[in-house]
Write a protein that holds these residues in place. Structure first.
Motif, PDB file in Angstrom:
ATOM      1  N   VAL A 139     -10.439  42.764 -26.679  1.00 49.56           N
ATOM      2  CA  VAL A 139     -11.353  43.506 -25.811  1.00 49.56           C
ATOM      3  C   VAL A 139     -10.887  43.446 -24.362  1.00 49.56           C
ATOM      4  CG1 VAL A 139     -13.729  43.650 -24.956  1.00 49.56           C
ATOM      5  CG2 VAL A 139     -13.305  43.104 -27.357  1.00 49.56           C
ATOM      6  N   ALA A 140     -10.329  42.308 -23.939  1.00 48.22           N
ATOM      7  CA  ALA A 140      -9.805  42.153 -22.580  1.00 48.22           C
ATOM      8  C   ALA A 140      -8.721  41.089 -22.584  1.00 48.22           C
ATOM      9  CB  ALA A 140     -10.917  41.783 -21.607  1.00 48.22           C
ATOM     10  N   PHE A 141      -7.689  41.321 -21.786  1.00 50.12           N
ATOM     11  CA  PHE A 141      -6.592  40.358 -21.684  1.00 50.12           C
ATOM     12  C   PHE A 141      -5.941  40.533 -20.315  1.00 50.12           C
ATOM     13  CE2 PHE A 141      -2.355  38.754 -23.597  1.00 50.12           C
ATOM     14  CZ  PHE A 141      -2.735  37.432 -23.394  1.00 50.12           C
ATOM     15  N   GLN A 142      -6.272  39.645 -19.384  1.00 50.25           N
ATOM     16  CA  GLN A 142      -5.784  39.781 -18.015  1.00 50.25           C
ATOM     17  C   GLN A 142      -5.974  38.481 -17.246  1.00 50.25           C
ATOM     18  OE1 GLN A 142      -8.152  43.030 -16.418  1.00 50.25           O
ATOM     19  NE2 GLN A 142      -9.769  42.491 -17.848  1.00 50.25           N
ATOM     20  N   GLY A 143      -5.180  38.301 -16.211  1.00 48.73           N
ATOM     21  CA  GLY A 143      -5.289  37.073 -15.439  1.00 48.73           C
ATOM     22  C   GLY A 143      -4.114  36.894 -14.504  1.00 48.73           C
ATOM     23  N   GLU A 144      -3.734  35.644 -14.263  1.00 48.94           N
ATOM     24  CA  GLU A 144      -2.689  35.347 -13.293  1.00 48.94           C
ATOM     25  C   GLU A 144      -1.574  34.502 -13.901  1.00 48.94           C
ATOM     26  OE1 GLU A 144      -4.159  33.803  -9.623  1.00 48.94           O
ATOM     27  OE2 GLU A 144      -5.671  35.353  -9.422  1.00 48.94           O
ATOM     28  N   ILE A 145      -0.356  34.784 -13.431  1.00 52.10           N
ATOM     29  CA  ILE A 145       0.837  34.057 -13.864  1.00 52.10           C
ATOM     30  C   ILE A 145       1.639  33.691 -12.622  1.00 52.10           C
ATOM     31  CG2 ILE A 145       3.014  34.197 -15.139  1.00 52.10           C
ATOM     32  CD1 ILE A 145       1.673  36.230 -16.992  1.00 52.10           C
ATOM     33  N   ASN A 146       2.090  32.455 -12.570  1.00 52.89           N
ATOM     34  CA  ASN A 146       2.977  32.034 -11.490  1.00 52.89           C
ATOM     35  C   ASN A 146       4.393  32.027 -12.044  1.00 52.89           C
ATOM     36  OD1 ASN A 146       4.542  30.352  -9.606  1.00 52.89           O
ATOM     37  ND2 ASN A 146       2.561  30.002  -8.632  1.00 52.89           N
ATOM     38  N   GLN A 147       5.199  32.964 -11.595  1.00 55.29           N
ATOM     39  CA  GLN A 147       6.551  33.097 -12.124  1.00 55.29           C
ATOM     40  C   GLN A 147       7.463  31.956 -11.691  1.00 55.29           C
ATOM     41  OE1 GLN A 147       6.834  37.306 -10.651  1.00 55.29           O
ATOM     42  NE2 GLN A 147       7.729  37.665 -12.657  1.00 55.29           N
ATOM     43  N   GLU A 148       7.101  31.247 -10.634  1.00 56.36           N
ATOM     44  CA  GLU A 148       7.928  30.137 -10.168  1.00 56.36           C
ATOM     45  C   GLU A 148       7.618  28.852 -10.928  1.00 56.36           C
ATOM     46  OE1 GLU A 148       7.472  29.835  -5.960  1.00 56.36           O
ATOM     47  OE2 GLU A 148       8.488  31.747  -5.558  1.00 56.36           O
ATOM     48  N   SER A 149       6.328  28.532 -11.076  1.00 55.20           N
ATOM     49  CA  SER A 149       5.961  27.292 -11.756  1.00 55.20           C
ATOM     50  C   SER A 149       5.820  27.464 -13.266  1.00 55.20           C
ATOM     51  CB  SER A 149       4.644  26.750 -11.183  1.00 55.20           C
ATOM     52  OG  SER A 149       3.560  27.612 -11.511  1.00 55.20           O
ATOM     53  N   GLY A 150       5.638  28.728 -13.713  1.00 52.53           N
ATOM     54  CA  GLY A 150       5.439  28.971 -15.137  1.00 52.53           C
ATOM     55  C   GLY A 150       4.001  28.813 -15.594  1.00 52.53           C
ATOM     56  N   LYS A 151       3.084  28.570 -14.669  1.00 51.72           N
ATOM     57  CA  LYS A 151       1.675  28.397 -15.039  1.00 51.72           C
ATOM     58  C   LYS A 151       1.056  29.734 -15.416  1.00 51.72           C
ATOM     59  CE  LYS A 151      -2.766  26.688 -13.315  1.00 51.72           C
ATOM     60  NZ  LYS A 151      -3.499  26.147 -12.147  1.00 51.72           N
ATOM     61  N   VAL A 152       0.272  29.728 -16.493  1.00 52.42           N
ATOM     62  CA  VAL A 152      -0.350  30.950 -17.005  1.00 52.42           C
ATOM     63  C   VAL A 152      -1.845  30.710 -17.199  1.00 52.42           C
ATOM     64  CG1 VAL A 152      -0.380  32.653 -18.867  1.00 52.42           C
ATOM     65  CG2 VAL A 152       1.778  31.549 -18.219  1.00 52.42           C
ATOM     66  N   ASP A 153      -2.665  31.645 -16.737  1.00 49.28           N
ATOM     67  CA  ASP A 153      -4.108  31.627 -16.972  1.00 49.28           C
ATOM     68  C   ASP A 153      -4.542  33.057 -17.252  1.00 49.28           C
ATOM     69  OD1 ASP A 153      -5.093  28.821 -16.480  1.00 49.28           O
ATOM     70  OD2 ASP A 153      -4.137  29.168 -14.538  1.00 49.28           O
ATOM     71  N   LEU A 154      -4.853  33.351 -18.506  1.00 51.83           N
ATOM     72  CA  LEU A 154      -5.195  34.710 -18.910  1.00 51.83           C
ATOM     73  C   LEU A 154      -6.561  34.738 -19.587  1.00 51.83           C
ATOM     74  CD1 LEU A 154      -1.772  35.846 -20.431  1.00 51.83           C
ATOM     75  CD2 LEU A 154      -2.659  36.346 -18.155  1.00 51.83           C
ATOM     76  N   LYS A 155      -7.450  35.531 -19.034  1.00 53.28           N
ATOM     77  CA  LYS A 155      -8.755  35.720 -19.657  1.00 53.28           C
ATOM     78  C   LYS A 155      -8.576  36.536 -20.927  1.00 53.28           C
ATOM     79  CE  LYS A 155     -13.366  35.543 -19.361  1.00 53.28           C
ATOM     80  NZ  LYS A 155     -14.128  34.295 -19.216  1.00 53.28           N
ATOM     81  N   PHE A 156      -9.075  36.005 -22.047  1.00 56.58           N
ATOM     82  CA  PHE A 156      -8.910  36.670 -23.337  1.00 56.58           C
ATOM     83  C   PHE A 156     -10.271  36.812 -24.000  1.00 56.58           C
ATOM     84  CE2 PHE A 156      -7.982  36.383 -28.005  1.00 56.58           C
ATOM     85  CZ  PHE A 156      -7.301  37.589 -28.115  1.00 56.58           C
ATOM     86  N   ILE A 157     -10.628  38.040 -24.327  1.00 60.32           N
ATOM     87  CA  ILE A 157     -11.870  38.325 -25.049  1.00 60.32           C
ATOM     88  C   ILE A 157     -11.504  39.138 -26.280  1.00 60.32           C
ATOM     89  CG2 ILE A 157     -14.167  39.364 -24.938  1.00 60.32           C
ATOM     90  CD1 ILE A 157     -14.031  39.109 -21.910  1.00 60.32           C
TER      91      ILE A 157
END
Length: 242
Positions: A139-157
């Motif tokens: 239903v939803a898949f979006q958020g933030e990614i840090n390309q330098e540190s590799g950290k990922v946080d994606l809202k998933f519904i």
């Protein structure tokens, strides 16, 4: 009967970077403007100034998402399902927020995630029965990614739709979580992800609360409300657009 998709508008669930509901707030900087005094009103503006004013620099790219094998899904107090999600894929857009930090938004209409079935899933070492299937409808898949540190946080519904052949189709279970490369912890379930490496490979985990669906069998069988855990092995890649 079938899996009835709830018509949720992702814009109300997770808006553009400066209006998002959950706490993934970018460090936005105000654009500094320069006023023109009466002394220079008649002076011609340089081409560089005009271009900078009318065509502000944007940093956009395409983002691609692929699911791999060696995944796990768990719900309630049952042991985890071993899940081979190979073949899942999706694409979207990425907008630069700051150094290394990008906001990504995937087109859920083009996002496919393999269902849990006898071909993809085992439970306690045994394949799921051929007639049992769990479709995953994003239903939803979006958020933030840090390309330098590799950290990922994606809202998933997503909606999880259980069916037993043509005999039984349950109402969709609505799952809402943040798939993260860090730690996700609930009251019953927890998991730790892995940040993106140089090839974009990462492990994303997310704990979600699943509410009752007013289906006596499912509510009782899964002891709803309860928690579920998603543990996905994935690859995220970027490509520049003009």
């Amino acid at each position: 009967m079938g899996c009835q998709t709830l018509h949720l508008n992702p814009q109300f669930l997770y808006n553009a970077p400066n209006t998002r509901r959950f706490s993934l707030q970018p460090n936005l900087k105000l654009l500094k403007t320069t006023s023109l005094s009466s002394n220079n009103l008649n002076e011609p503006l340089s081409t560089a100034t005009i271009n900078q004013t009318q065509n502000p620099t944007t940093h956009s790219s395409n983002v691609n998402f692929k699911t791999l094998g060696d995944c796990k899904l768990g719900i309630s107090r049952y042991p985890d399902f071993d899940y081979n999600a190979s073949g899942g894929a999706g694409s979207g857009t990425a907008t630069k927020l700051s150094d290394g930090q990008v906001y990504v938004e995937f087109d859920v209409k083009k996002l496919s995630i393999p269902p849990l079935s006898t071909a993809t899933t085992t439970f306690l070492g045994l394949p799921l029965p051929p007639f049992l299937k769990i479709d995953i409808v994003p239903v939803a898949f979006q958020g933030e990614i840090n390309q330098e540190s590799g950290k990922v946080d994606l809202k998933f519904i997503a909606e999880f739709c259980f069916s037993v052949g043509s005999l039984y189709k349950a109402r969709p279970l609505l799952v809402e979580t943040v798939l993260t490369s860090e730690e996700s912890k609930g009251k019953m379930r927890e998991g730790r992800g892995e940040r993106m490496d140089g090839d974009g490979k990462c492990r994303l985990v997310g704990v979600a609360t699943v509410e009752p669906i007013n289906d006596l069998f499912m509510d009782t069988f899964l002891s709803l409300p309860t928690e579920c855990l998603a543990n996905l092995n994935a690859v995220i890649s970027f490509s520049t657009t003009e």
